[in-house]
Write an enzyme that holds these catalytic residues in place. Sequence first.
Site, short mmCIF file in Angstrom:
data_model
loop_
_atom_site.label_atom_id
_atom_site.label_comp_id
_atom_site.label_asym_id
_atom_site.label_seq_id
_atom_site.Cartn_x
_atom_site.Cartn_y
_atom_site.Cartn_z
CE LYS A 34 -3.83 1.78 2.89
NZ LYS A 34 -4.63 1.45 4.10
CB SER A 109 -7.64 3.36 2.72
OG SER A 109 -6.93 2.79 3.81
CB SER A 133 -8.14 0.32 5.58
OG SER A 133 -8.79 1.55 5.77
#
Length: 411
Positions: A34, A109, A133
Amino acid sequence: MISDALKEARELDRNFAITKQIKGPLHGVPISFKDMYQVKGYDNSIGMTRYCNQHSVEDAGLVSQVRDAGGVLFVKTNVPQTPLAFECANPVFGRTTNPYNPDYTCGGSSGWEAALLACDGSALGFGSDIGGSLRIPAAFCGIYSFKPGYARFGSSTGIRRTTPGFEGIHVCRGPMGRSVDDIELACRLFFGKPSQLNEWLPPVPYRDATLAKKLKFGYYKAVQETVDALRRQGHECTEFMLPDMVEAGRLFIAMTSADKYETLLSHVGPDPKAREAHGFNGLICPVNALPTTRHGTTKDLAVLAFTTGIYNVVDHPVGIVPVTRVDEVKDVLSDIWRSSGIKGSLLLYGKIYERQKNPLYDATKLHGIPVGVQIVGKSWEDEKVIEMMKIVDAALGERAFGPGSWSQKHL
């Protein structure tokens, strides 16, 4: 970044040819991260223009640990700007879509991470979670993920945060993969492993867990297919009412918005006693009220993340296992269901099910979208959650998830 990854891979090949020794358990494995994690020589922008063209001078602690284990980092993946959202779009890199339907979100996310893994674009990925997330994108895209307890997994150094100093709810680092085995391998490698620059992480390594042959699961709402599969294997499943859900939601909002979100935006659980009273080994819970949602709609649906955020409030380990897919015939709203009355918020019910022109839930448009469940355990029993993930995964049987499942549907 890909050219650098190829150089790393060739160097690993040369060293192996000479020494006949692998560098570590992830020797040569392509790994994705990420965008919140720093990677030396590359931006750490998290989709914000103010952070573009500012190359990181060192790797994040977990990135270094992955490299030390032989992993080859080849890509960083897209996030929403805050990143406290369960969509995945920003002005720098644009929008990431759901791998099964481009009209719908991949979640957030850690959204692009989940979409990439669902398409077999990476072997193993790493994200983070403060309200869902790691879990919401995994469920929306049909992969596996694990939110450990806060003080279990890998180094936290070198992670870009939009709210530095906020400790009301901790950001958890965790793995995302295409099988429970992927998740277990990552946890075995990085549980209780602080970096040299970050020694606060308790040195508690992965501890093998042994479960009883027959377990007792608590469940609530919308997880019937998983419950039926577990019961066929002889496990006991008991429905219960989740206590203090509203209060947990209030706590989550109160802690995350203590400064009216000014710091966050300046850059651009259940009561444990309930589980003890019933003697549950774990809980089987829905991930979200929707299998996924259309782009641009989550700004009005933040409350739906309470089903994941509650376990951040109480800091319990949670795993995601994909279960099934939306079926345009089986999953239409029946007359019996409609006649049973409004369930929960009148406002949300209307947006999701009754909006005349374009309701958010439409089984025809959502056909083929994955649906997953959360498997929740007790604090500091992360390893037992992984074992329960194996049990649930095996009980559900073959169902076209894991490596190759996306290409079989799209090629």
